[in-house]
Motif scaffolding. Structure first.
Motif, PDB file in Angstrom:
ATOM      1  N   LEU A  17      37.687  97.363  31.810  1.00 29.18           N
ATOM      2  CA  LEU A  17      37.726  96.261  30.842  1.00 29.18           C
ATOM      3  C   LEU A  17      39.056  95.516  30.854  1.00 29.18           C
ATOM      4  N   VAL A  18      40.101  96.151  31.366  1.00 28.84           N
ATOM      5  CA  VAL A  18      41.400  95.479  31.483  1.00 28.84           C
ATOM      6  C   VAL A  18      41.544  94.830  32.856  1.00 28.84           C
ATOM      7  N   THR A  19      41.272  95.570  33.917  1.00 28.82           N
ATOM      8  CA  THR A  19      41.593  95.080  35.258  1.00 28.82           C
ATOM      9  C   THR A  19      40.622  94.029  35.788  1.00 28.82           C
ATOM     10  N   VAL A  20      39.349  94.147  35.485  1.00 29.36           N
ATOM     11  CA  VAL A  20      38.392  93.157  36.004  1.00 29.36           C
ATOM     12  C   VAL A  20      38.663  91.767  35.420  1.00 29.36           C
ATOM     13  N   PRO A  21      38.834  91.623  34.098  1.00 36.90           N
ATOM     14  CA  PRO A  21      39.177  90.281  33.583  1.00 36.90           C
ATOM     15  C   PRO A  21      40.514  89.764  34.107  1.00 36.90           C
ATOM     16  N   LEU A  22      41.504  90.659  34.279  1.00 32.90           N
ATOM     17  CA  LEU A  22      42.786  90.206  34.833  1.00 32.90           C
ATOM     18  C   LEU A  22      42.616  89.690  36.252  1.00 32.90           C
ATOM     19  N   ALA A  23      41.825  90.369  37.056  1.00 32.13           N
ATOM     20  CA  ALA A  23      41.574  89.908  38.423  1.00 32.13           C
ATOM     21  C   ALA A  23      40.876  88.552  38.398  1.00 32.13           C
ATOM     22  N   PHE A  24      39.919  88.398  37.494  1.00 30.99           N
ATOM     23  CA  PHE A  24      39.204  87.128  37.379  1.00 30.99           C
ATOM     24  C   PHE A  24      40.162  86.004  36.971  1.00 30.99           C
ATOM     25  N   VAL A  25      40.998  86.246  35.981  1.00 27.24           N
ATOM     26  CA  VAL A  25      41.968  85.242  35.528  1.00 27.24           C
ATOM     27  C   VAL A  25      42.903  84.863  36.669  1.00 27.24           C
ATOM     28  N   TYR A  26      43.376  85.852  37.416  1.00 22.89           N
ATOM     29  CA  TYR A  26      44.288  85.581  38.521  1.00 22.89           C
ATOM     30  C   TYR A  26      43.597  84.756  39.605  1.00 22.89           C
ATOM     31  N   LEU A  27      42.362  85.104  39.954  1.00 21.77           N
ATOM     32  CA  LEU A  27      41.644  84.352  40.982  1.00 21.77           C
ATOM     33  C   LEU A  27      41.348  82.920  40.538  1.00 21.77           C
ATOM     34  N   VAL A  28      41.015  82.734  39.275  1.00 25.39           N
ATOM     35  CA  VAL A  28      40.804  81.374  38.757  1.00 25.39           C
ATOM     36  C   VAL A  28      42.118  80.597  38.797  1.00 25.39           C
ATOM     37  N   TRP A  29      43.208  81.245  38.439  1.00 25.01           N
ATOM     38  CA  TRP A  29      44.528  80.625  38.492  1.00 25.01           C
ATOM     39  C   TRP A  29      44.829  80.128  39.902  1.00 25.01           C
ATOM     40  N   ILE A  30      44.606  80.983  40.919  1.00 22.43           N
ATOM     41  CA  ILE A  30      44.870  80.611  42.308  1.00 22.43           C
ATOM     42  C   ILE A  30      43.927  79.493  42.743  1.00 22.43           C
ATOM     43  N   ALA A  31      42.649  79.617  42.413  1.00 19.97           N
ATOM     44  CA  ALA A  31      41.680  78.582  42.805  1.00 19.97           C
ATOM     45  C   ALA A  31      42.052  77.238  42.197  1.00 19.97           C
ATOM     46  N   TRP A  32      42.498  77.244  40.948  1.00 15.46           N
ATOM     47  CA  TRP A  32      42.885  75.997  40.300  1.00 15.46           C
ATOM     48  C   TRP A  32      44.060  75.364  41.043  1.00 15.46           C
ATOM     49  N   TRP A  33      45.049  76.175  41.404  1.00 16.15           N
ATOM     50  CA  TRP A  33      46.205  75.620  42.107  1.00 16.15           C
ATOM     51  C   TRP A  33      45.851  75.184  43.521  1.00 16.15           C
ATOM     52  N   LEU A  34      44.924  75.878  44.166  1.00 15.17           N
ATOM     53  CA  LEU A  34      44.467  75.423  45.486  1.00 15.17           C
ATOM     54  C   LEU A  34      43.812  74.050  45.378  1.00 15.17           C
ATOM     55  N   PHE A  35      42.992  73.882  44.357  1.00 22.56           N
ATOM     56  CA  PHE A  35      42.323  72.602  44.135  1.00 22.56           C
ATOM     57  C   PHE A  35      43.332  71.519  43.748  1.00 22.56           C
ATOM     58  N   ALA A  36      44.243  71.858  42.850  1.00 23.75           N
ATOM     59  CA  ALA A  36      45.191  70.872  42.330  1.00 23.75           C
ATOM     60  C   ALA A  36      46.166  70.386  43.395  1.00 23.75           C
ATOM     61  N   THR A  37      46.521  71.244  44.347  1.00 26.15           N
ATOM     62  CA  THR A  37      47.524  70.855  45.342  1.00 26.15           C
ATOM     63  C   THR A  37      46.912  70.485  46.685  1.00 26.15           C
ATOM     64  N   SER A  38      45.596  70.373  46.755  1.00 27.62           N
ATOM     65  CA  SER A  38      44.967  70.066  48.037  1.00 27.62           C
ATOM     66  C   SER A  38      45.319  68.670  48.542  1.00 27.62           C
ATOM     67  N   SER A  39      45.730  67.787  47.671  1.00 25.28           N
ATOM     68  CA  SER A  39      46.071  66.427  48.098  1.00 25.28           C
ATOM     69  C   SER A  39      47.527  66.309  48.552  1.00 25.28           C
ATOM     70  N   PHE A  40      48.337  67.338  48.330  1.00 26.90           N
ATOM     71  CA  PHE A  40      49.735  67.311  48.762  1.00 26.90           C
ATOM     72  C   PHE A  40      49.854  67.973  50.127  1.00 26.90           C
ATOM     73  N   ASP A  41      50.204  67.197  51.146  1.00 26.98           N
ATOM     74  CA  ASP A  41      50.269  67.750  52.491  1.00 26.98           C
ATOM     75  C   ASP A  41      51.502  68.624  52.708  1.00 26.98           C
ATOM     76  N   ASP A  42      52.661  68.130  52.312  1.00 32.44           N
ATOM     77  CA  ASP A  42      53.895  68.843  52.626  1.00 32.44           C
ATOM     78  C   ASP A  42      54.201  69.968  51.650  1.00 32.44           C
ATOM     79  N   GLU A  43      54.046  69.695  50.386  1.00 26.35           N
ATOM     80  CA  GLU A  43      54.459  70.665  49.371  1.00 26.35           C
ATOM     81  C   GLU A  43      53.345  71.619  48.955  1.00 26.35           C
ATOM     82  N   GLY A  44      52.113  71.339  49.311  1.00 21.73           N
ATOM     83  CA  GLY A  44      50.973  72.125  48.853  1.00 21.73           C
ATOM     84  C   GLY A  44      51.092  73.620  49.059  1.00 21.73           C
ATOM     85  N   PRO A  45      51.290  74.117  50.300  1.00 20.50           N
ATOM     86  CA  PRO A  45      51.353  75.565  50.503  1.00 20.50           C
ATOM     87  C   PRO A  45      52.485  76.243  49.738  1.00 20.50           C
ATOM     88  N   ALA A  46      53.647  75.604  49.690  1.00 20.66           N
ATOM     89  CA  ALA A  46      54.770  76.195  48.962  1.00 20.66           C
ATOM     90  C   ALA A  46      54.484  76.257  47.467  1.00 20.66           C
TER      91      ALA A  46
END
Length: 141
Positions: A18-47
């Motif tokens: 009940l602690v680790t599964v929601p934390l993993a979900f929150v972390y994956l959503v966090w990463i997915a959001w940043w992948l989506f948000a920075t997809s238009s930045f060519d140079d700075e996106g990966p960093a």
């Protein structure tokens, strides 16, 4: 709430999940959001993605590690086992990204064993060196 951040005591399988599964979900959503948000930045996106994923990991790591430590305690093991499993997973996943994609299977194997060990195997019955047994949920009749 204080118990979420404590490294002392024991917790059962259900509380751990009940602690680790929601934390993993929150972390994956966090990463997915940043992948989506920075997809238009060519140079700075990966960093930027790397920096933001590191921030997300720091925020999620404390309660994740605390739950893992307490679950290891319930199994009669030192919490350092959990640190080793986590470091092994992350190490092989990072190596898979930087060196050889096939190394990800080793990280996945460690993650699978961690899930089995922490999420499916019962804790030690009765008190152990880490304290009294954790209450299982749902209660066993």
């Amino acid at each position: 709430m204080a118990g979420l951040f404590s490294f002392k005591g024991r917790i059962g399988r259900h509380a751990y999940l009940l602690v680790t599964v929601p934390l993993a979900f929150v972390y994956l959503v966090w990463i997915a959001w940043w992948l989506f948000a920075t997809s238009s930045f060519d140079d700075e996106g990966p960093a930027k993605i790397f920096r933001m994923s590191a921030i997300g990991w720091v925020v999620c790591a404390w309660p994740y590690l605390a739950a893992g430590f307490k679950r290891c305690h319930d199994r009669g093991k030192s919490g350092l086992w959990y640190v080793g499993w986590t470091a092994g997973c992350l190490g092989f996943w990072i190596a898979a990204i930087m060196v050889q994609p096939l190394l990800a299977w080793l990280g996945n194997l460690i993650a699978l064993w961690t899930l089995v060990e922490m999420g499916f195997i019962k804790g030690t019955p009765g008190p152990n060196r880490f304290g009294p047994p954790a209450d299982e949920w749902p209660p066993q009749a």
